[in-house]
Design a protein around this motif. Structure first.
Motif, PDB file in Angstrom:
ATOM      1  N   GLY A   1      24.139   1.695 -59.592  1.00 29.61           N
ATOM      2  CA  GLY A   1      25.595   1.702 -59.581  1.00 29.61           C
ATOM      3  C   GLY A   1      26.178   2.509 -58.445  1.00 29.61           C
ATOM      4  O   GLY A   1      27.398   2.674 -58.363  1.00 29.61           O
ATOM      5  N   ASN A   2      25.309   3.010 -57.547  1.00 28.27           N
ATOM      6  CA  ASN A   2      25.776   3.810 -56.420  1.00 28.27           C
ATOM      7  C   ASN A   2      25.227   3.328 -55.080  1.00 28.27           C
ATOM      8  O   ASN A   2      25.481   3.969 -54.055  1.00 28.27           O
ATOM      9  CB  ASN A   2      25.384   5.274 -56.614  1.00 28.27           C
ATOM     10  N   TYR A   3      24.478   2.242 -55.083  1.00 26.52           N
ATOM     11  CA  TYR A   3      23.911   1.762 -53.831  1.00 26.52           C
ATOM     12  C   TYR A   3      23.660   0.251 -53.902  1.00 26.52           C
ATOM     13  O   TYR A   3      23.612  -0.350 -54.976  1.00 26.52           O
ATOM     14  CB  TYR A   3      22.591   2.472 -53.524  1.00 26.52           C
ATOM     15  N   ILE A   4      23.501  -0.343 -52.730  1.00 21.38           N
ATOM     16  CA  ILE A   4      22.993  -1.706 -52.618  1.00 21.38           C
ATOM     17  C   ILE A   4      21.781  -1.657 -51.711  1.00 21.38           C
ATOM     18  O   ILE A   4      21.664  -0.776 -50.854  1.00 21.38           O
ATOM     19  CB  ILE A   4      24.050  -2.693 -52.063  1.00 21.38           C
ATOM     20  N   ILE A   5      20.882  -2.584 -51.904  1.00 24.70           N
ATOM     21  CA  ILE A   5      19.629  -2.591 -51.172  1.00 24.70           C
ATOM     22  C   ILE A   5      19.419  -3.961 -50.547  1.00 24.70           C
ATOM     23  O   ILE A   5      19.783  -4.989 -51.135  1.00 24.70           O
ATOM     24  CB  ILE A   5      18.458  -2.210 -52.101  1.00 24.70           C
ATOM     25  N   ALA A   6      18.862  -3.979 -49.356  1.00 28.54           N
ATOM     26  CA  ALA A   6      18.641  -5.235 -48.645  1.00 28.54           C
ATOM     27  C   ALA A   6      17.494  -5.049 -47.667  1.00 28.54           C
ATOM     28  O   ALA A   6      17.193  -3.917 -47.246  1.00 28.54           O
ATOM     29  CB  ALA A   6      19.908  -5.645 -47.894  1.00 28.54           C
ATOM     30  N   PRO A   7      16.809  -6.133 -47.291  1.00 27.10           N
ATOM     31  CA  PRO A   7      15.743  -6.015 -46.297  1.00 27.10           C
ATOM     32  C   PRO A   7      16.307  -5.620 -44.938  1.00 27.10           C
ATOM     33  O   PRO A   7      17.442  -5.957 -44.605  1.00 27.10           O
ATOM     34  CB  PRO A   7      15.124  -7.415 -46.268  1.00 27.10           C
ATOM     35  N   ALA A   8      15.522  -4.884 -44.158  1.00 34.29           N
ATOM     36  CA  ALA A   8      15.966  -4.443 -42.836  1.00 34.29           C
ATOM     37  C   ALA A   8      16.250  -5.626 -41.927  1.00 34.29           C
ATOM     38  O   ALA A   8      17.155  -5.584 -41.087  1.00 34.29           O
ATOM     39  CB  ALA A   8      14.911  -3.536 -42.206  1.00 34.29           C
ATOM     40  N   SER A   9      15.494  -6.720 -42.107  1.00 37.57           N
ATOM     41  CA  SER A   9      15.707  -7.948 -41.343  1.00 37.57           C
ATOM     42  C   SER A   9      15.065  -9.092 -42.110  1.00 37.57           C
ATOM     43  O   SER A   9      14.252  -8.865 -43.021  1.00 37.57           O
ATOM     44  CB  SER A   9      15.094  -7.834 -39.943  1.00 37.57           C
ATOM     45  N   PRO A  10      15.409 -10.341 -41.780  1.00 37.59           N
ATOM     46  CA  PRO A  10      14.807 -11.478 -42.496  1.00 37.59           C
ATOM     47  C   PRO A  10      13.289 -11.535 -42.356  1.00 37.59           C
ATOM     48  O   PRO A  10      12.622 -12.198 -43.142  1.00 37.59           O
ATOM     49  CB  PRO A  10      15.471 -12.696 -41.835  1.00 37.59           C
TER      50      PRO A  10
ATOM     51  N   SER B   1      10.122  13.161 -61.279  1.00 41.98           N
ATOM     52  CA  SER B   1      11.294  12.571 -61.938  1.00 41.98           C
ATOM     53  C   SER B   1      12.112  11.692 -60.988  1.00 41.98           C
ATOM     54  O   SER B   1      13.039  11.011 -61.428  1.00 41.98           O
ATOM     55  CB  SER B   1      12.198  13.679 -62.501  1.00 41.98           C
ATOM     56  N   VAL B   2      11.793  11.722 -59.709  1.00 41.79           N
ATOM     57  CA  VAL B   2      12.539  10.923 -58.739  1.00 41.79           C
ATOM     58  C   VAL B   2      12.305   9.436 -58.971  1.00 41.79           C
ATOM     59  O   VAL B   2      11.164   8.978 -59.067  1.00 41.79           O
ATOM     60  CB  VAL B   2      12.131  11.298 -57.295  1.00 41.79           C
ATOM     61  N   SER B   3      13.376   8.694 -59.103  1.00 43.09           N
ATOM     62  CA  SER B   3      13.307   7.243 -59.294  1.00 43.09           C
ATOM     63  C   SER B   3      14.597   6.623 -58.814  1.00 43.09           C
ATOM     64  O   SER B   3      15.690   7.131 -59.102  1.00 43.09           O
ATOM     65  CB  SER B   3      13.082   6.900 -60.767  1.00 43.09           C
ATOM     66  N   LEU B   4      14.493   5.531 -58.087  1.00 40.99           N
ATOM     67  CA  LEU B   4      15.678   4.858 -57.570  1.00 40.99           C
ATOM     68  C   LEU B   4      16.575   4.366 -58.704  1.00 40.99           C
ATOM     69  O   LEU B   4      17.787   4.191 -58.527  1.00 40.99           O
ATOM     70  CB  LEU B   4      15.258   3.686 -56.673  1.00 40.99           C
ATOM     71  N   ASP B   5      15.997   4.163 -59.880  1.00 38.13           N
ATOM     72  CA  ASP B   5      16.778   3.714 -61.041  1.00 38.13           C
ATOM     73  C   ASP B   5      17.858   4.725 -61.420  1.00 38.13           C
ATOM     74  O   ASP B   5      18.868   4.356 -62.028  1.00 38.13           O
ATOM     75  CB  ASP B   5      15.861   3.481 -62.247  1.00 38.13           C
ATOM     76  N   LEU B   6      17.661   5.997 -61.086  1.00 36.38           N
ATOM     77  CA  LEU B   6      18.648   7.019 -61.420  1.00 36.38           C
ATOM     78  C   LEU B   6      19.945   6.837 -60.638  1.00 36.38           C
ATOM     79  O   LEU B   6      20.987   7.354 -61.028  1.00 36.38           O
ATOM     80  CB  LEU B   6      18.084   8.416 -61.131  1.00 36.38           C
ATOM     81  N   LEU B   7      19.885   6.112 -59.532  1.00 35.12           N
ATOM     82  CA  LEU B   7      21.054   5.945 -58.668  1.00 35.12           C
ATOM     83  C   LEU B   7      21.732   4.594 -58.854  1.00 35.12           C
ATOM     84  O   LEU B   7      22.600   4.218 -58.061  1.00 35.12           O
ATOM     85  CB  LEU B   7      20.642   6.124 -57.202  1.00 35.12           C
TER      86      LEU B   7
ATOM     87  N   TYR C   1      24.892   3.524 -49.364  1.00 29.29           N
ATOM     88  CA  TYR C   1      25.748   4.103 -50.400  1.00 29.29           C
ATOM     89  C   TYR C   1      26.878   3.131 -50.732  1.00 29.29           C
ATOM     90  O   TYR C   1      27.655   2.724 -49.875  1.00 29.29           O
ATOM     91  CB  TYR C   1      26.315   5.430 -49.901  1.00 29.29           C
ATOM     92  N   PHE C   2      26.969   2.755 -52.003  1.00 30.10           N
ATOM     93  CA  PHE C   2      27.967   1.784 -52.452  1.00 30.10           C
ATOM     94  C   PHE C   2      28.336   2.153 -53.891  1.00 30.10           C
ATOM     95  O   PHE C   2      27.824   1.583 -54.853  1.00 30.10           O
ATOM     96  CB  PHE C   2      27.392   0.359 -52.374  1.00 30.10           C
ATOM     97  N   PRO C   3      29.216   3.157 -54.068  1.00 26.42           N
ATOM     98  CA  PRO C   3      29.487   3.696 -55.408  1.00 26.42           C
ATOM     99  C   PRO C   3      30.475   2.861 -56.211  1.00 26.42           C
ATOM    100  O   PRO C   3      31.469   2.363 -55.679  1.00 26.42           O
ATOM    101  CB  PRO C   3      30.063   5.079 -55.119  1.00 26.42           C
ATOM    102  N   ILE C   4      30.210   2.744 -57.478  1.00 27.81           N
ATOM    103  CA  ILE C   4      31.102   2.030 -58.387  1.00 27.81           C
ATOM    104  C   ILE C   4      32.469   2.697 -58.443  1.00 27.81           C
ATOM    105  O   ILE C   4      33.490   2.030 -58.635  1.00 27.81           O
ATOM    106  CB  ILE C   4      30.465   1.962 -59.801  1.00 27.81           C
ATOM    107  N   SER C   5      32.529   4.010 -58.232  1.00 21.61           N
ATOM    108  CA  SER C   5      33.785   4.750 -58.312  1.00 21.61           C
ATOM    109  C   SER C   5      34.763   4.374 -57.204  1.00 21.61           C
ATOM    110  O   SER C   5      35.951   4.654 -57.308  1.00 21.61           O
ATOM    111  CB  SER C   5      33.512   6.255 -58.253  1.00 21.61           C
ATOM    112  N   HIS C   6      34.284   3.735 -56.137  1.00 22.34           N
ATOM    113  CA  HIS C   6      35.160   3.343 -55.033  1.00 22.34           C
ATOM    114  C   HIS C   6      35.664   1.906 -55.170  1.00 22.34           C
ATOM    115  O   HIS C   6      36.410   1.437 -54.307  1.00 22.34           O
ATOM    116  CB  HIS C   6      34.424   3.486 -53.696  1.00 22.34           C
ATOM    117  N   LEU C   7      35.263   1.217 -56.226  1.00 24.05           N
ATOM    118  CA  LEU C   7      35.664  -0.175 -56.423  1.00 24.05           C
ATOM    119  C   LEU C   7      36.958  -0.255 -57.229  1.00 24.05           C
ATOM    120  O   LEU C   7      37.258   0.635 -58.027  1.00 24.05           O
ATOM    121  CB  LEU C   7      34.558  -0.946 -57.145  1.00 24.05           C
ATOM    122  N   PRO C   8      37.744  -1.336 -57.063  1.00 21.73           N
ATOM    123  CA  PRO C   8      38.992  -1.490 -57.828  1.00 21.73           C
ATOM    124  C   PRO C   8      38.704  -1.572 -59.324  1.00 21.73           C
ATOM    125  O   PRO C   8      37.648  -2.054 -59.744  1.00 21.73           O
ATOM    126  CB  PRO C   8      39.580  -2.811 -57.294  1.00 21.73           C
TER     127      PRO C   8
END
Length: 391
Positions: free
Chosen positions: A303-312, A295-301, A321-328
């Motif tokens: 609105g709670n994270y941002i993703i980016a490449p480790a380097s170009p 049942s593990v899937s990144l889609d479950l998270l 971790y980037f939760p929607i609950s911490h945004l204005p």
């Protein structure tokens, strides 16, 4: 059709005492349903006006919240009634009944469905977090007594101060993982909730229990005896992550909800650190066990994270971790924070971070049109800021 109009003897005192409210279709249906009756028993419905000093008032039904906006009328409307005593305003025998003017209205109140203002809970419950290190709360009796303090924030306080309907408030308390103990409210700490989830999963495995029909008392007793988790806490946690049948004494666990919470716990524990995507998935599966690993899937998270490449120059992806609950909650400030975090967003990446400030997709699209500029390339739709923010 002609009427004789007279001013009420109390018209000066009554001036400004009447308001005309225009109801949207769904509220009209609610009012009509309450007026209709089956036999001699009308269907009940209640409206509440909520707002503290300095706040714009809202109207709440049982399950929705509406903003109240004043709209000016091009033509005035008179508030009139039949005279209380025909002898006071006599008319001709052949004339229509006389009318008494009580007030004159030049505006109406317009209702628009709105997002409930649940964000105030974060401020009102600050410093009241319930964690594993609670003192003198080894059993349910001590837990309840510990909350018998006038400084505590109660459910009744929340109903009075939070601009949300009853249904929205209860859903907000559930989604924010806020405990109700002796009617006092305490948000459970993320670390402690993660531990309780782990305790529950371990208990299910150790006792070979079917997750679709779990004996509540057996799990509560195990958690209390082996991990000092009070029953009043464990029962509410189970209620957040599944369906409880009080009649049967059984709990049907929501696997997806439990798996999601376990993943959030790993993200929150990392805090300001970035996690390798593969490492996150691996740790996540280990935390919930082989039975639920599928049942593990990144889609479950979302609105709670941002993703980016480790380097170009790397295909390795890092998750932060980037939760929607911490945004204005203010839309302009929300977009400002989003574009300060990332100057360019894909449509599917930014949309989850707008879900709690828009009633529906139509309102969300209006916000995007107002605060963002859309461009399209081979990778899809991208949004950049209409305003310039200095990072």
């Amino acid at each position: 059709m002609n009427h004789d109009l007279y001013f009420s003897a109390h018209s000066i005192a009554e001036q400004g005492s009447y308001k005309l409210m225009e109801l949207p279709p769904e509220l009209c249906m609610l009012v009509e349903a309450s007026l209709s009756s089956e036999g001699d028993r009308p269907s009940p419905s209640s409206f509440y006006i909520k707002g503290q000093p300095g706040e714009d008032a809202v109207l709440c039904t049982q399950d929705k919240t509406y903003t109240i906006r004043t709209v000016s009328l091009s033509n005035s409307i008179l508030v009139v009634t039949s005279p209380p005593d025909p002898d006071v305003f006599p008319g001709d025998d052949n004339s229509l009944p006389n009318l008494v003017i009580h007030d004159q209205l030049s505006e109406i109140l317009e209702l628009t469905q709105a997002i409930p203002k649940l964000h105030k809970l974060n401020t009102l419950l600050k410093g009241k977090e319930y964690g594993e290190d609670e003192e003198d709360n080894e059993n349910d009796m001590n837990v309840e007594q510990a909350y018998d303090d006038p400084k505590n924030f109660t459910y009744a306080d929340a109903r009075a101060m939070i601009q949300a309907s009853e249904t929205e408030l209860n859903r907000g308390l559930r989604e924010r993982r806020i405990l109700r103990i002796n009617e006092n409210l305490r948000p459970i700490s993320s670390a402690y909730l993660t531990k309780i989830i782990q305790f529950i999963l371990n208990t299910l495995a150790a006792l070979s229990l079917n997750h679709e029909s779990i004996p509540i008392e057996q799990v509560c007793t195990t958690l209390a005896d082996e991990h000092d988790v009070p029953r009043i806490v464990s029962v509410q946690v189970m209620g957040w992550f599944g369906e409880i049948s009080e009649l049967e004494g059984k709990w049907k666990m929501d696997v997806v909800a439990v798996v999601r919470e376990a993943g959030l716990g790993i993200l929150k524990d990392a805090k300001d650190k970035s996690l390798n995507k593969d490492d996150l998935i691996s740790s996540w599966k280990d935390s919930i066990g082989d039975k639920f690993a599928s049942s593990v899937s990144l889609d479950l998270l979302v609105g709670n994270y941002i993703i980016a490449p480790a380097s170009p120059y790397s295909n390795r992806q890092l998750i932060k971790y980037f939760p929607i609950s911490h945004l204005p909650v203010d839309p302009a400030q929300r977009f400002s924070d989003l574009f300060l975090t990332r100057s360019k967003w894909k449509n599917e990446d930014i949309v989850p971070f707008l879900s709690d400030i828009a009633v529906n997709s139509k309102e969300r699209d209006k916000m995007l049109l107002k605060y963002a500029r859309a461009t399209t390339d081979v990778d899809g739709v991208w949004f950049t800021s209409r305003a310039q923010y200095n990072g």
